[in-house]
Scaffold this active site. Structure first.
Site, PDB file in Angstrom:
ATOM      1  N   GLN A 220      -4.536  -5.274   7.300  1.00  0.00           N
ATOM      2  CA  GLN A 220      -5.547  -6.214   6.803  1.00  0.00           C
ATOM      3  C   GLN A 220      -5.506  -7.528   7.568  1.00  0.00           C
ATOM      4  OE1 GLN A 220      -7.818  -5.253   4.870  1.00  0.00           O
ATOM      5  NE2 GLN A 220      -6.932  -3.407   3.961  1.00  0.00           N
TER       6      GLN A 220
ATOM      7  N   HIS B 190       0.871  -1.174   0.000  1.00  0.00           N
ATOM      8  CA  HIS B 190       0.000   0.000   0.000  1.00  0.00           C
ATOM      9  C   HIS B 190       0.913   1.231   0.000  1.00  0.00           C
ATOM     10  CE1 HIS B 190      -2.852   2.916   1.766  1.00  0.00           C
ATOM     11  NE2 HIS B 190      -3.826   2.078   1.487  1.00  0.00           N
TER      12      HIS B 190
ATOM     13  N   CYS C 141      -4.789   2.438  -3.547  1.00  0.00           N
ATOM     14  CA  CYS C 141      -3.511   2.946  -3.013  1.00  0.00           C
ATOM     15  C   CYS C 141      -2.390   1.972  -3.332  1.00  0.00           C
ATOM     16  CB  CYS C 141      -3.592   3.206  -1.512  1.00  0.00           C
ATOM     17  SG  CYS C 141      -4.681   4.568  -1.122  1.00  0.00           S
TER      18      CYS C 141
ATOM     19  N   LYS D 167     -10.486  -0.406  10.680  1.00  0.00           N
ATOM     20  CA  LYS D 167     -10.695  -1.593   9.848  1.00  0.00           C
ATOM     21  C   LYS D 167     -11.094  -2.801  10.690  1.00  0.00           C
ATOM     22  CE  LYS D 167      -7.127  -0.292   6.467  1.00  0.00           C
ATOM     23  NZ  LYS D 167      -7.847   0.300   5.341  1.00  0.00           N
TER      24      LYS D 167
ATOM     25  N   ASP E 173       3.108  -4.299   7.941  1.00  0.00           N
ATOM     26  CA  ASP E 173       1.839  -3.593   7.781  1.00  0.00           C
ATOM     27  C   ASP E 173       0.753  -4.627   8.071  1.00  0.00           C
ATOM     28  OD1 ASP E 173      -0.533  -2.546   6.928  1.00  0.00           O
ATOM     29  OD2 ASP E 173       0.164  -1.961   4.937  1.00  0.00           O
TER      30      ASP E 173
END
Lengths: 129, 422
Positions: free
Chosen positions: B216, B137, B378, B239, B213
């Site tokens: 998700q 991203h 993104c 999220k 990261d």
């Protein structure tokens, strides 16, 4: 094939002539030695349009556009090239949002307005308007 | 549905009755955009919120709002306690041995920037390699580009294979000379689940610090940073059923202890003189200014909610929905699905349909009450690599149902009719 009324307004937006301009854009391509040229994109969606213009005595003698993006942005740009061919730069300067929307003749939501106006904005920048 | 389940989905999932109970907790699911039931398939961008989260924040504002730390009165103590309890809950949720390793930030983007500014600017030197992957991203790419430009460091990228996975064969070569390896646990565009532990261990063996990261991953699967063996991990509250405006940077305590502050000001100091300052210990050192207190309380409630449902079950259910969607998408002509097979992916599915641009497709689905994401997610360099200007992405979460996947499929069929595709 279901009846058209099943398409809940979307057939309004994606009328045949919009799809036609999307799939068979008029004045598509680039010009060899344009007098004015600009390429820009809508960073939100990545739609991209380039406009090349050939001028003669302040009149748009020829115009070509190249782009990729949604049906609205590409059809709108294609329609615009037909509109402005033979017009003066001053006449292009006078074109605005309402002219583009009238040209498209379809209901454009706020979220899609930028798509519809991208072609005009690129053309105006090419002509330094 | 169970008859078509792949091996990975065996085990306790969410029953239809459990999903119905979960759905009843989400007030927004009663909305009817364009007169149709709301079908929210954009949770990878931001999830919806259960009433438990909304009420926890409301309760905080109604009963005990006050600035935290140093307030010598009852409601400030209550607020401080709730804020710190949220930190402890998150630490337990992600397997952090110590709650001080969880720093509250604005979102994952800020968490990654914190590492790039604080750790990066004191540890990365000219000529060093910063290793990323081709599926990052922008939030896990741009901060490292800035750092590399400033320091004269070099960026390298782990390639993405044709089936949307990381090319592990190249990893050790690429890690040679790397100071830092930043990568996503789960691709927000392709849905690929990366082998985080292996990537972290190989980074460590090569002498590189790992930055995960986890945006998700934390919302949709059990995450244990100790098991991952990572050095830093960042994720956003919004999220994972929590509010916007807060996220978490998890960092290994010994690394955090040695790092200089990122943002400076109140709340992060020890002693301030007119000409010099000493800084507080972590986590306070990295939490300058009044933090997002209500949001921390809300995130704490979100973690409690997910814990009660059980992350194993969330992961299995989402995997089932993804398998079902992939199977049904295969039945529609001119649909291209990007990313790996079901065994390597989660419930994030990017598609294109014939020559219909993603925005046109999303507009048509919107009229059916279906919310999907359209665009580059993104992920512009990855889109270039895939050779598409944009994709349409559907992402599933614990409140989605097989019926909603049917509605998505019907919406795609309708879009094809409107665009006169066969």
């Amino acid at each position: 094939m279901r009846p058209a009324d099943d398409l809940s307004g979307m057939d309004e937006l994606y009328r045949d002539f919009i799809l036609d301009h999307y799939r068979n854009p008029r004045n598509a391509g680039t010009l060899e030695a344009p007098d004015a040229s600009c390429e820009d994109l809508n960073p939100l969606c990545g739609d991209r349009i380039r406009m090349d213009v050939k001028l003669h005595d302040g009149i748009i003698e020829d115009i070509r556009f190249q782009g990729r993006g949604c049906a609205i942005s590409q059809a709108s740009a294609s329609l615009l090239t037909e509109t402005v061919k033979g017009k003066t730069v001053a006449e292009v300067a006078a074109l605005g949002k309402d002219d583009v929307l009238a040209n498209l003749g379809i209901p454009i939501s706020a979220a899609r307005l930028k798509c519809a106006l991208l072609g005009l904005s690129v053309l105006k920048r090419a002509l330094k308007l | 549905m169970t008859a078509t389940m792949p091996q990975a989905a065996v085990g306790a999932s969410l029953s239809p009755a459990a999903v119905a109970r979960i759905r009843a907790d989400f007030p927004i699911l009663q909305e009817r955009p364009h007169g149709k039931p709301l079908i929210f398939l954009d949770s990878a961008a931001s999830s919806q919120k259960p009433v438990q989260v909304i009420e926890a924040m409301d309760d905080y504002y109604r009963r005990y709002h006050a600035n935290i730390h140093r307030g010598i009165y009852h409601i400030s103590e209550l607020a401080t306690e709730a804020y710190e309890e949220a930190r402890s809950a998150i630490a337990r949720f992600i397997g952090s041995p110590c709650s001080a390793e969880c720093i509250f930030v604005r979102n994952a983007t800020e968490g990654i920037n914190l590492v790039a500014y604080s750790w990066g600017r004191s540890n990365v030197r000219a000529g060093d390699v910063i290793l990323l992957t081709e599926m990052e991203h922008h939030s896990n790419l741009v901060p490292w580009q800035m750092l590399a430009q400033e320091k004269g460091a070099r960026l390298r990228f782990v390639p993405v294979t044709a089936d949307g996975r990381l090319d592990m064969n190249r990893l050790d070569t690429l890690l040679d000379g790397a100071r830092l390896f930043a990568f996503t646990a789960v691709s927000n565009t392709l849905g690929t689940i990366n082998p985080v532990r292996e990537l972290c261990l190989r980074a460590r063996a090569a002498g590189a610090v790992s930055v995960v990261d986890a945006c998700q991953a934390v919302p949709r699967m059990p995450v244990d940073v100790t098991q991952w063996q990572c050095d830093f991990a960042a994720f956003s509250s919004h999220k994972m059923l929590g509010p916007t405006g807060i996220g978490v940077l998890w960092g290994r305590k010994d690394l955090l202890d040695a790092m200089p502050p990122f943002l400076t000001g109140g709340g992060m100091i020890n002693v301030v003189r007119y000409d010099r300052t000493t800084f507080a210990d972590v986590p306070a050192r990295f939490e300058a200014g009044t933090p997002a207190i209500a949001e921390a309380v809300g995130l704490g409630a979100a973690v409690a909610y997910l814990t009660a449902v059980g992350m194993e079950r969330v992961a299995r259910y989402e995997h089932e929905l993804a398998a079902l969607a992939l199977e049904k998408l295969r039945g529609i002509g001119q649909v291209v699905v990007y990313g790996p097979g079901i065994e390597h992916r989660t419930g994030v599915i990017s598609i294109t349909v014939g020559d219909i641009h993603a925005h046109d497709l999303a507009s048509i689905l919107d009229r059916e009450g279906i919310c999907v994401r359209a665009g580059h997610h993104c992920n512009q360099p990855l889109m270039e690599k895939l050779g598409v200007p944009a994709t349409t992405r559907a992402s599933f979460y614990l409140y989605n149902t097989p019926d909603e996947i049917d509605a998505l499929i019907a919406g795609l069929e309708k879009a094809k009719r409107i665009f006169k595709l066969t």
